[in-house]
Design an enzyme around this catalytic site. Sequence first.
Site, short mmCIF file in Angstrom:
data_model
loop_
_atom_site.label_atom_id
_atom_site.label_comp_id
_atom_site.label_asym_id
_atom_site.label_seq_id
_atom_site.Cartn_x
_atom_site.Cartn_y
_atom_site.Cartn_z
CB CYS A 1 38.09 36.73 52.98
SG CYS A 1 39.39 35.85 52.09
NE ARG A 2 35.79 41.35 51.63
CZ ARG A 2 35.60 42.10 50.55
NH1 ARG A 2 35.56 43.41 50.69
NH2 ARG A 2 35.47 41.55 49.35
CB SER A 3 30.31 37.45 53.35
OG SER A 3 30.72 36.47 52.45
CB CYS B 1 32.46 39.61 50.77
SG CYS B 1 32.85 37.86 50.93
CG ASN C 1 30.18 33.08 50.70
OD1 ASN C 1 29.54 32.05 50.51
ND2 ASN C 1 30.12 33.70 51.86
CG ASP D 1 39.41 41.27 49.08
OD1 ASP D 1 39.63 40.37 49.90
OD2 ASP D 1 39.33 41.07 47.86
P1 4NP Z 1 36.17 37.92 50.07
O1 4NP Z 1 37.71 37.90 49.61
O2 4NP Z 1 35.41 38.66 49.01
O3 4NP Z 1 36.23 38.64 51.37
O4 4NP Z 1 35.76 36.47 50.19
C1 4NP Z 1 38.13 37.48 48.35
C2 4NP Z 1 38.39 36.15 48.12
C3 4NP Z 1 38.85 35.77 46.89
C4 4NP Z 1 39.04 36.69 45.89
C5 4NP Z 1 38.77 38.01 46.12
C6 4NP Z 1 38.30 38.41 47.36
N1 4NP Z 1 39.54 36.28 44.62
O5 4NP Z 1 39.77 37.16 43.78
O6 4NP Z 1 39.72 35.09 44.38
#
Ligand code: 4NP
Length: 148
Positions: free
Chosen positions: A12-14, A7, A10, A117
Site C-alpha cells: 500500500c504505502r511504500s 512499510c 509493501n 496504514d
Molecule cells: P502497507 O499496508 O504496510 O502500507 O503495505 C498493509 C498491507 C497489508 C497488511 C497491513 C498493512 N496486512 O496486514 O496484510
Amino acid sequence: MKILMVCLGNICRSPIAHGVMDDLIKKEGLDWEVDSAGTGGYHIGQHPDLRSIATAKKYGIDISPHKARKFIPADFKRFDQIFVMDNNNYSAVVSLAKDAKERAKVKLFIPENQVQDPYFDDALFEPVFEQITTQCEKLLKHLKKENE
Ligand code: 4NP
C-alpha cells in the site's frame, strides 16, 4: 543516492512512495535509485494493492509492476537512506541494524509524523497518496541540497 521506502506489507504505502519518488527523480533527470520493501512477509511476490495502483494511476504513475519483498539486513548496505512510514516500521528496521551507522540510515519518511496504514479503510488511499506526494517533493529538495 539510493533510497529505500519501507512499510509493513509493501503493497500500500511504500510502493506509492517508491513510484512517486521515482517519477520525481526521472523528471529531474537524476541518476538516483529508489526501491521499496516491507517489514512483514505476508504479501511477498504480490503486486501492490489494487487501490494503491488505481490511486497512483489517477496521477499518471504506474506502480503495478512492483512485487512486494521483505526488508533484509543487506538493504542497510545497498541503500544510503531508508525511509519508514510509521513507528512500528522504524522499530522493526532498526532492530535489524548491526551498528550505529546502519541505524543512522533509518528515518521516519515524514519527520515527527506517521503515514497511516490505509489497508483497512478505502477512504484513506487518496489522502495517503497526497501526503506521500507532498513529502516526496520536500524530501527530493532536501536530499538534492544535502548532495550538492
Ligand atoms: P502497507 O499496508 O504496510 O502500507 O503495505 C498493509 C498491507 C497489508 C497488511 C497491513 C498493512 N496486512 O496486514 O496484510
